[in-house]
Enzyme design. Structure first.
Site: not given
Length: 917
Positions: A148, A412, A534, A574, A612, A747
């Site tokens: 990320h 994912r 989420e 989220d 997290r 995002r």
């Protein structure tokens, strides 16, 4: 660059920062000139005066000085302040290691977050050692690295950080006035000069392959070294002769997470595992080579058992000089087989390891372990257990933990993608395109019917859409990786935005088509299907969804083939973007309680996977206390959590720091599982009722600001560097799930990152002040006392408020007002920033009322000291960023150079704040 004074044990840190600052200042003088150095110093002094005295004259001077900088000067000044943060970060990490060594040498009391502290607490609670050992047999602790994009530092910069840290640590060991100290100073000057000459930002976005290689650096620098050591230390602490199972591993999403990232393809997933295999086999070859150098034991002085004779006889090494060295000959044979394994699994023999002769590759890691055990038992039985307890023991543990695949890779994908793929497959197989129109119950019935039959739906004679073809190929690759590396290589499939049981059954159907689910009387599931909840709505529904799943006999049969353990992932980022800081935390806590009840009802083992991020707005904060604050029964020896963005570098770039962070996860899991924690029965009802009321107030305030206030999106776009961040080359994944201006589609990472850059950080606190104020409108004295009792006696609430403390300390409404000044609509600016400012003040007052603290970070002295030193260098970067944003957006100058300068400020602010996204 000058520093403020320090007291007590921080003197060494203060001296290191001052020393590195002096070397940086010298470098700036030499490379950029005296004028730039003077500019930097003047800006720093003026920023300090403005912060200290709130003097508007200083602010005007600062603004005038910055506005007068040309682009070249602005870039030099930004780089100077940015690099100071880089060096301060290195100094702080070295200082933490120094303090840890001092505690060990002086036999100080164990510190919370260490295994020694956990064992002390467990023994004080009279938990028997056998129960602790049994805990590790069923435990699982697994940090999961993700790609990320909040890591703004280039790999080249991080490598210089590591070199500077090594020299700074060596400086501790040098004698005063010695030639060695002079040499170390020259080495540090060289490294800082290289930093100054190195571009801080990437010229292009990294590819997924780049992200894979970056992730592998943390295995080389830290995990391969410290994980075997941590196991050995833990076994030693538990008592002589104890051997614990391989419960601690590191997993990865890098190359497997395709949710919203079109660059993660089936080829990329295969490449990720191939690179991982190459690295771990290279490590094993190196360790076996070193072990061969060590084990020069002669058969003249060692009783050689038949098993070792047999293993040595298989060696291709026929040298006469080693006829009486059975251990070396055996290790040469192991080496040859490992080299053959490397060629088979990764397609290459890692240089410079060339096999001495032909050999059969190892089929499984268990075969390698068996050979190592022959050597270990031979040493132990001959009284050389001390020899077996060194490198051999660490190597054996590494093989147990890392196998031939290094790190488990999770897959994912978004639930909406699965729905489209299943719809197309069913339509092509049946000729009826009706799946999309079916209700949830009808979808479940249809999918369960298909799962009960071995009839394939996918035909090699049909052509499918690109999306469906890619989804099917991904699972075919996963099946191939299982055959090649074992089931541990790709053990999990995570479903983003799970909203119902059909989302899980759709993935099960796709797994069946790839042979990863085998139907029949005793169906077998080859991977764990992990629903990810989420949004606030999904968190509230997750218990009911899992209850429906577990009520399905067909699904329970599949779970039996996975040891009756179900993993569930919870999304912190989220849910925060959806409902705000307080509501997100409370709904996550309630979701965990609901899941514990449902799992107990059905007799299913629970494993929670915590999604997290690094900052408080994305679930960040000290992991040890976060784990300890989980609801009763939700940990139960099972813990997975993501490690994202710049947090990976801050936690795992340095081996000593990495050891400490892994140790904290282990210690927290032990304590949360084996000790009775949480609030008492008598407290629980009142505490929960209060949290529910607070959450309701906070939720309404947050939603009203973010989703219901006209013009808020425009304010966000202008008052933060979100647009500039979207062009920053920090990750391969787009910043939005789809092309739109809606916050729902943005995002969570750039959302939080943007607010952190402009020092408003509303994802980490907004709504808390209003919630407390409205709660206290009735029976104020009694309710204040209740909130303080919650803070004192409920770990969840204390952790929540302490995280608030940290984020408030990094928030600054004076700086934030300058970003608000970028909003062109004055009326909109005043309305929204006025609300944010008022809520910030209310939140501060609420924090002090609940915690009883007089200042922020009153109980976190090390962070308070760190920020006190950093703030004078973060503030100028923020002021520079505002000015550069204004220039860029008004096209006042070379836009490419201006954008680069803005990116440099983003880099510097992130380095200064550390857990920024």
């Amino acid at each position: 660059m000058k520093r403020t004074t320090a007291k007590g044990e921080d003197v060494a840190l203060h001296e290191d920062i001052r020393f590195l600052g002096r070397l940086l200042g010298d470098t700036i003088r030499e490379q950029a000139g005296e004028r730039i150095f003077t500019l930097v110093e003047n800006i720093r002094r003026t920023a300090i005066q403005y912060r200290r005295d709130h003097d508007m004259g200083s602010l005007r001077t600062l603004e005038k000085t910055i506005a007068a900088l040309d682009q070249e000067q602005a870039t030099h000044v930004v780089r100077a302040f940015s690099y100071f943060h880089h060096l301060a970060n290195v100094a702080e990490d070295v200082h933490q290691n120094r303090r840890r060594r001092a505690r060990q040498l002086t036999a100080q009391l164990p510190k919370p977050g260490t295994i020694a502290f956990a064992l002390q607490r467990l023994r004080a609670a009279q938990v028997p050692t056998r129960k602790m050992v049994s805990f590790f047999e069923r435990a699982r602790v697994e940090p999961v690295l993700t790609a990320h994009p909040t890591e703004v530092q280039r790999k080249s910069i991080l490598e210089r950080h590591r070199a500077i840290a090594a020299y700074l640590a060596a400086r501790d060991r040098g004698g005063a006035g010695s030639a060695q100290l002079d040499e170390i100073e020259r080495d540090l000057r060289r490294e800082i000069l290289i930093l100054w000459k190195t571009s801080e930002v990437r010229a292009v976005k990294p590819t997924v392959a780049d992200e894979i290689e970056n992730g592998l650096t943390y295995f080389r620098s830290t995990f391969l070294k410290v994980i075997p050591k941590l196991y050995a230390d833990l076994e030693t602490a538990l008592g002589r002769g104890v051997h614990i199972g391989a419960f601690l591993r590191v997993a990865s999403w890098i190359g497997g997470d395709r949710d919203g990232n079109p660059h993660v393809t089936h080829e990329v997933t295969g490449h990720a595992l191939q690179r991982q295999a190459a690295l771990i086999l290279e490590h094993y070859l190196g360790e076996v080579h070193l072990l061969g150098s060590e084990l020069s034991l002669s058969s003249r002085y060692v009783d050689v058992p038949p098993e070792l004779v047999k293993l040595a006889a298989l060696s291709p090494d026929r040298a006469v000089t080693r006829e009486q060295e059975p251990f070396r000959r055996a290790l040469t044979g192991i080496y040859a087989r490992l080299a053959a394994t490397a060629r088979t699994l990764s397609g290459e023999t890692p240089a410079p390891h060339a096999a001495l002769g032909p050999a059969e590759p190892y089929a499984t890691p268990a075969e390698l372990i068996a050979d190592l055990d022959v050597i270990g038992l031979s040493l132990s039985n001959d009284g050389a257990e001390l020899v077996a307890d060194g490198r051999l023991r660490r190597l054996r543990r590494a093989v147990e933990v890392f196998g031939f695949h290094l790190s488990s890779l999770d897959l994912r994908q978004h639930s909406a993608v699965h729905a489209r793929v299943v719809r197309e497959i069913l339509a092509r197989a049946t000729g009826r395109d009706s799946y999309e129109s079916l209700g949830e119950s009808e979808r479940q019935q249809l999918l369960l019917r298909e799962l009960g039959t071995s009839r394939p739906l996918v035909s090699p004679h049909l052509t499918y859409s690109d999306e469906t073809t890619e989804a099917l190929r991904t699972l075919d690759v996963a099946a191939g990786l299982h055959q090649r590396f074992g089931a541990r290589a790709v053990p999990n499939y995570v479903i983003s935005m799970t909203a119902g049981p059909s989302d899980v059954f759709e993935v099960a159907l796709l797994l069946k088509e790839a042979g990863l689910l085998v139907p029949g009387q005793e169906p077998r599931l080859g991977v764990n299907i992990i629903p990810l909840f989420e949004t606030i709505e999904d968190l509230r529904a997750c218990g009911g969804i899992m209850d429906q799943l577990f009520s399905s006999p067909a699904y329970r049969q599949l779970l039996e083939s996975r040891d009756d353990i179900q993993e569930v992932m919870l999304g912190y980022s989220d849910s925060n973007k959806d409902g705000g800081f307080l509501t997100s935390n409370w709904e996550l806590y309630k979701a965990e309680m609901s899941l514990v009840d449902v799992f107990e009802k059905h007799g299913v083992g629970i494993r929670l996977f915590h999604g997290r991020g690094g900052t408080v707005g994305r679930g960040g904060g000290p992991s040890y206390y976060a784990v300890r604050a989980q609801p009763r029964g939700s940990v139960n020896g099972q813990l997975r959590l993501t490690e994202q963005g710049e947090v990976i570098a801050s936690k795992y770039a340095d081996p000593v720091v990495g050891y400490r962070n892994l140790e904290a996860l282990v210690a927290a899991t032990m304590e949360a599982t084996l000790l009775d924690g949480g609030s008492s029965e008598s407290d629980r009802a009142a505490f929960y009722q209060t949290m529910e009321e607070l959450s309701g107030h906070a939720f309404r305030e947050y939603r009203h600001l973010v989703y219901e206030t006209p013009g808020f999106i425009g304010y966000f776009r202008e008052a933060t560097p979100i647009n500039e961040i979207s062009h920053l080359n920090i990750g391969s994944r787009p910043s939005s799930r789809k092309s739109s201006d809606r916050i729902e589609d943005l995002r969570a990472i750039p959302w939080v990152f943007s607010w952190g850059q402009c020092r408003q950080a509303i994802p980490g606190w907004y709504g808390f002040g209003t919630a407390v104020n409205r709660y206290l409108e009735k029976e104020r004295p009694r309710r204040v006392a209740l909130l303080r009792a919650m803070y004192a006696r409920w770990p969840f609430f204390r952790t929540l408020v302490d995280k608030l403390d940290m984020v408030l300390a990094k928030t600054d409404m004076g700086i934030a007002s300058r970003y608000a000044g970028l909003v062109s609509d004055k009326k909109l600016r005043n309305a929204i920033f006025g609300r944010i400012h008022a809520e910030h003040e209310a939140t501060r007052k609420a924090f002090f009322a609940i915690s009883g603290a007089k200042t922020l970070l009153q109980d976190n002295r090390s962070l308070a000291y760190s920020l006190r030193n950093r703030i004078p260098y973060i503030d100028p970067l923020n002021h520079l960023q505002v000015d550069l944003l204004r220039r860029l957006r008004s096209n006042d100058g070379n836009s490419d150079e201006l954008r680069r300068a803005v990116h440099l400020t983003i880099n510097g602010v992130a380095a200064g704040l550390r857990n920024s996204g």
